[in-house]
Design a protein around this motif. Sequence first.
Motif, PDB file in Angstrom:
ATOM      1  N   MET B 374     -25.489 -47.198  51.414  1.00 37.60           N
ATOM      2  CA  MET B 374     -25.070 -47.095  50.021  1.00 37.60           C
ATOM      3  C   MET B 374     -25.931 -48.042  49.195  1.00 37.60           C
ATOM      4  O   MET B 374     -25.454 -49.092  48.757  1.00 37.60           O
ATOM      5  N   PRO B 375     -27.207 -47.706  48.972  1.00 37.63           N
ATOM      6  CA  PRO B 375     -28.131 -48.661  48.365  1.00 37.63           C
ATOM      7  C   PRO B 375     -27.736 -49.134  46.980  1.00 37.63           C
ATOM      8  O   PRO B 375     -27.850 -50.325  46.687  1.00 37.63           O
ATOM      9  N   LEU B 376     -27.236 -48.215  46.134  1.00 38.18           N
ATOM     10  CA  LEU B 376     -26.917 -48.631  44.771  1.00 38.18           C
ATOM     11  C   LEU B 376     -25.739 -49.599  44.777  1.00 38.18           C
ATOM     12  O   LEU B 376     -25.735 -50.620  44.098  1.00 38.18           O
ATOM     13  N   THR B 377     -24.733 -49.266  45.565  1.00 40.72           N
ATOM     14  CA  THR B 377     -23.568 -50.135  45.675  1.00 40.72           C
ATOM     15  C   THR B 377     -23.963 -51.494  46.228  1.00 40.72           C
ATOM     16  O   THR B 377     -23.534 -52.532  45.731  1.00 40.72           O
ATOM     17  N   ALA B 378     -24.816 -51.470  47.268  1.00 37.02           N
ATOM     18  CA  ALA B 378     -25.252 -52.736  47.866  1.00 37.02           C
ATOM     19  C   ALA B 378     -26.002 -53.575  46.839  1.00 37.02           C
ATOM     20  O   ALA B 378     -25.830 -54.793  46.764  1.00 37.02           O
ATOM     21  N   PHE B 379     -26.836 -52.924  46.071  1.00 39.24           N
ATOM     22  CA  PHE B 379     -27.597 -53.632  45.047  1.00 39.24           C
ATOM     23  C   PHE B 379     -26.666 -54.265  44.029  1.00 39.24           C
ATOM     24  O   PHE B 379     -26.849 -55.420  43.641  1.00 39.24           O
ATOM     25  N   SER B 380     -25.654 -53.505  43.576  1.00 45.55           N
ATOM     26  CA  SER B 380     -24.685 -54.065  42.625  1.00 45.55           C
ATOM     27  C   SER B 380     -24.024 -55.297  43.216  1.00 45.55           C
ATOM     28  O   SER B 380     -23.840 -56.309  42.534  1.00 45.55           O
ATOM     29  N   PHE B 381     -23.651 -55.206  44.493  1.00 52.12           N
ATOM     30  CA  PHE B 381     -23.008 -56.346  45.139  1.00 52.12           C
ATOM     31  C   PHE B 381     -23.927 -57.560  45.127  1.00 52.12           C
ATOM     32  O   PHE B 381     -23.506 -58.670  44.813  1.00 52.12           O
ATOM     33  N   THR B 382     -25.203 -57.313  45.460  1.00 48.09           N
ATOM     34  CA  THR B 382     -26.155 -58.430  45.529  1.00 48.09           C
ATOM     35  C   THR B 382     -26.289 -59.124  44.187  1.00 48.09           C
ATOM     36  O   THR B 382     -26.246 -60.355  44.104  1.00 48.09           O
ATOM     37  N   ILE B 383     -26.442 -58.325  43.138  1.00 47.96           N
ATOM     38  CA  ILE B 383     -26.597 -58.927  41.806  1.00 47.96           C
ATOM     39  C   ILE B 383     -25.363 -59.730  41.434  1.00 47.96           C
ATOM     40  O   ILE B 383     -25.442 -60.887  40.999  1.00 47.96           O
ATOM     41  N   ALA B 384     -24.191 -59.121  41.592  1.00 50.59           N
ATOM     42  CA  ALA B 384     -22.955 -59.812  41.219  1.00 50.59           C
ATOM     43  C   ALA B 384     -22.767 -61.068  42.076  1.00 50.59           C
ATOM     44  O   ALA B 384     -22.323 -62.099  41.590  1.00 50.59           O
ATOM     45  N   ALA B 385     -23.125 -60.979  43.362  1.00 51.59           N
ATOM     46  CA  ALA B 385     -22.969 -62.148  44.237  1.00 51.59           C
ATOM     47  C   ALA B 385     -23.908 -63.270  43.816  1.00 51.59           C
ATOM     48  O   ALA B 385     -23.533 -64.441  43.825  1.00 51.59           O
ATOM     49  N   CYS B 386     -25.144 -62.924  43.470  1.00 57.88           N
ATOM     50  CA  CYS B 386     -26.084 -63.945  42.997  1.00 57.88           C
ATOM     51  C   CYS B 386     -25.544 -64.609  41.744  1.00 57.88           C
ATOM     52  O   CYS B 386     -25.709 -65.815  41.546  1.00 57.88           O
ATOM     53  N   SER B 387     -24.886 -63.817  40.902  1.00 62.90           N
ATOM     54  CA  SER B 387     -24.307 -64.377  39.690  1.00 62.90           C
ATOM     55  C   SER B 387     -23.163 -65.325  40.042  1.00 62.90           C
ATOM     56  O   SER B 387     -23.014 -66.396  39.456  1.00 62.90           O
ATOM     57  N   MET B 388     -22.330 -64.952  41.031  1.00 58.22           N
ATOM     58  CA  MET B 388     -21.240 -65.829  41.458  1.00 58.22           C
ATOM     59  C   MET B 388     -21.799 -67.140  41.991  1.00 58.22           C
ATOM     60  O   MET B 388     -21.235 -68.200  41.757  1.00 58.22           O
ATOM     61  N   SER B 462     -22.590 -54.912  36.997  1.00 57.37           N
ATOM     62  CA  SER B 462     -23.420 -55.940  37.626  1.00 57.37           C
ATOM     63  C   SER B 462     -24.709 -56.170  36.840  1.00 57.37           C
ATOM     64  O   SER B 462     -25.199 -57.287  36.752  1.00 57.37           O
ATOM     65  N   ILE B 463     -25.239 -55.096  36.245  1.00 54.30           N
ATOM     66  CA  ILE B 463     -26.428 -55.277  35.408  1.00 54.30           C
ATOM     67  C   ILE B 463     -26.094 -56.159  34.213  1.00 54.30           C
ATOM     68  O   ILE B 463     -26.892 -56.986  33.785  1.00 54.30           O
ATOM     69  N   LEU B 464     -24.862 -56.002  33.692  1.00 49.20           N
ATOM     70  CA  LEU B 464     -24.450 -56.867  32.582  1.00 49.20           C
ATOM     71  C   LEU B 464     -24.490 -58.336  32.984  1.00 49.20           C
ATOM     72  O   LEU B 464     -24.779 -59.204  32.163  1.00 49.20           O
ATOM     73  N   CYS B 465     -24.191 -58.620  34.265  1.00 45.92           N
ATOM     74  CA  CYS B 465     -24.284 -60.011  34.731  1.00 45.92           C
ATOM     75  C   CYS B 465     -25.699 -60.540  34.548  1.00 45.92           C
ATOM     76  O   CYS B 465     -25.900 -61.704  34.226  1.00 45.92           O
ATOM     77  N   LEU B 466     -26.687 -59.673  34.796  1.00 42.34           N
ATOM     78  CA  LEU B 466     -28.067 -60.096  34.607  1.00 42.34           C
ATOM     79  C   LEU B 466     -28.393 -60.226  33.125  1.00 42.34           C
ATOM     80  O   LEU B 466     -29.019 -61.196  32.693  1.00 42.34           O
TER      81      LEU B 466
END
Lengths: 496, 493
Positions: B374-388, B462-466
Amino acid sequence: MTGAFLLAHPAHLLVNSLASVAMINLFSRRPNIREFWTFAAAGINFLIVLSMLQAVLASDVLIYPLITVLPGLSIVFRVDALSMFLGLTASSLWIVNSLYSVGYMRAHKEHSQTRFFSAFALAIGATMGVAFSGSLFTLFIFYEILTLVTFPLVTHHQTEEARAGARRYIVYLLGCSTAFFLTAVILTYHIAGTLEFIPGGILSGTASNTYMVMLFFLFIFGIAKSGIMPVHSWLPAAMVAPTPVSALLHAVAVVKVGVFSVVKILLYIFGLNVLKEAGINNILTCMAAFTIITASLVALCQDNLKRRLAFSTVSQLSYILMSISLLSVSGIKSALIHILFHAYGKITLFFAAGSIYIASHKTKISELDGIGKRMPWTMGAFFVGSLSMIGVPPAAGFISKWFLIKGGLEAGEWMVIGVVILSSLLNAAYFIPIVYIAFFKEEVKSGGGHHEHGESPWPMVLALTMTAAGTLGFFFFPDLPVKLSALVVESLIPFN
Amino acid sequence: MEHLILVFILVPLITALLIPFVTRLFGGGGWFLAFIGTASTALFSFILLNTVWKGGTLHYSLAGWEPPWGIEYTVDLLNCFVLIIVSFMAFITALYSRESILKEIPPDKQGLFYTMFMLHITGLNGIIITGDLFNLYVFLEITALSGYALIAVGRSRRAKVASLRYLVLGTIGATFYLLGVGYLYLSTGTLNMADMFQRLIPIYQNSGVITGFVFIVLGLSVKLAMFPLHTWQPGAYGEAPSAVSALLASTGTKVMAYVLIRVLYSVFTPGFYFGELPFQPILLTMSLVTIIAGSVLALLQVDIKRMLAYSSMGQIGYILLGIAIGSEKALTGSLIHIFNHALMKGALFFVAGSVLYKAGTTMISGYQGLGKRMPLTAFSFTIAACSMAGLPGTAGFISKWYLATSALDAGYWFVVPVLLLSALLTSVYFFRVINSIYFEGELVQKREEAPAGLCLPAFAVSILCLVFGVIASVPLNIAGRAASQLMKVIQVI
């Protein structure tokens, strides 16, 4: 603004990296076209950096503010002589490393090549971001991005061993940067009110000498990528990566980002006056000297070729730190030149190590008897690289060592000169035997396997020949690096 | 223009009441009404912000009954800010819920689910815009009761237990709040916040006032999930349906934090509790303990939703920290963290829901190899996690920076190591998952991404986090002005 100036914007480098990642992934099922995009990006990257050279050589400093995230925290780029050292090193070697990587990955039939080349592109992009950073905040952002983006490269093989090595890699780098580097950035902002890079530093007169020393320790332990002991363990641990990655990490991008960051922070945040007043230069000299000698001693004991090279890198990086700590004209010149020269020499050595592995599957030095006869180009290049590490003409390493000794004399630091001589002898002790047994010993015939082999695939041999030639070339034509280093020193003069 | 305020209560309420009829008549359509309701609320929240930004604080008296006898709704920048966050997350969650509810809730209950959903939104909005302490209690209970129902329809039997636990603890919290309001009413004779503010000024030493204050703060602390009163949170977030977890995590405790700020600045003044009560050292200590406890407990979890729940507890600690430091900059940091955390946690719970939908598990071990599946979902998780984790360039960094620098400015240097320690711990428990997502599991896997209705909201948030990590000035302006509006109150005294 001439056309050349318009091209010379560091943001283009980042866009280039991102665009290449998109293209690499788009063509992930057509390997030849996919590899083309890597080369195209590397070429464009190099051209953009070259276009900045003209302005820099004219003593211009170009500042490009990008965005202000918070008051006092802005992303701004700075193109000057100092940034060119990391910029030129990384961008020129990306091209050669890509050539080598293609040969290596295909010969080894590696998996996840798309991920590999994408991460490479991002890593170089992040390196460019660090090189051309105009504020400590910008540098910190790209420093962190580099750590994250190189993680997939280190853990590439996804074996238990690779996972363990990668875990140590990220724990050290991210741990030190969050615990120490970030603290230092916050404190710097707190006392100076700004994070901008200014030759002569922003910290003079802001806080007591003790505070400066504490800040220095936070920076030096926070920037673990510089390989100073005791935060160096990630370097040998990262050897689990495929050799093109080791070549990139340990000659080109990650370690150079580490020492470059330390140098930039010492010169543009602390400033020479603060360093001298607070005694930081002496502390750094001792730490670096300790690292140089200890790492060389450990290297002597390693039988695994890549591990020996890893510890050699730890040692050589501290040459750069020790040179800066001299605070003398030749010392600063030596540090900057060594960033470039060591990169070429070390990458040659790593290329050779990988070449040996691909052709013969050997990783231990004790297995290398007589391999020079089968792989003359590889071992010849290895010889040139070794000469550069030891600091013997006609290899480039001689020039940076020359400046280092000159710098030691200028600063009156006899201990430093002693360390240089001792470590050169140690370098000879752990490099020359390898060359000797490769060329002058008889091959040991072992049962089964790869004893009938020649050189590794041509892209790899071509790459290592190119970097070896570069190492020799810089010895005969060192004008550009020396001129750039003189420009950096010049920019610091009003403050010394 | 003031009538606009009533929209925020009426629209969700009417939607909630309509849904059962519509579902009875048409057999469906619950989601559609919820979508309309949350979309219009979100839209109006932006209009409201515009109005308040230009025109100043809005007052509205319900049915024309003037305060202090009538119920008044007061909207200043702080309300607007929180309202936008809540309305936006409610809207995104409503979008998200379409697919996830279809799978997680039996068809005959789906209409009722959306009713409860809209009632919950009504309650949240009411809490945010009201200017009357008892009215706040009413909406608090509406939110709580609908919340219990929403959690209880979770997929396993543990959901009922979690809901019950939340009910017990939540009721205790709400009751404490009510008791506090009662004491204050006894002491001042009014329930209107602005009126009570004036009447309290001469009587801060009154034991009834102090008792009332303590009860209110304690009650809110339970609802905020401050350590050690947080025990309802892991179960509530963990067992609820995916959309509910996302909504609760991004709005629930944040709104309670808003109430705390409102009580501390618009009913009481810092001079009272910072000066006469040992409020600051206690809150400072408790917030630091909450931060560390949240990070450490999150590290120990094997279920991702519970891990995120403990992480949320830690994050509330950050918000409390800013309140405890009490400077304008610190308050801005708290407010911006309310904003950032809503985005980050929302995105993470959306991802958890997507993975549950496709892989049927919320165990962290089920995330192996997600990067390929699930690449898109995984990517969202990564971005949000980096933000956390607070990596620079993400929204999470902004909040941490504000809190760290304001702590240093106020002389509380010890806060900085705690913040960094928690950043490290957060990095550990998130990167563990990211490592598992990308670098573990089979080398070759089939791609089966979650449906667009699930993975697109996750990706967008998650993009909003960026975005808000780089273009931080937009929310910061609002938060900064809101904070200074609150602080102006102190000069008045």
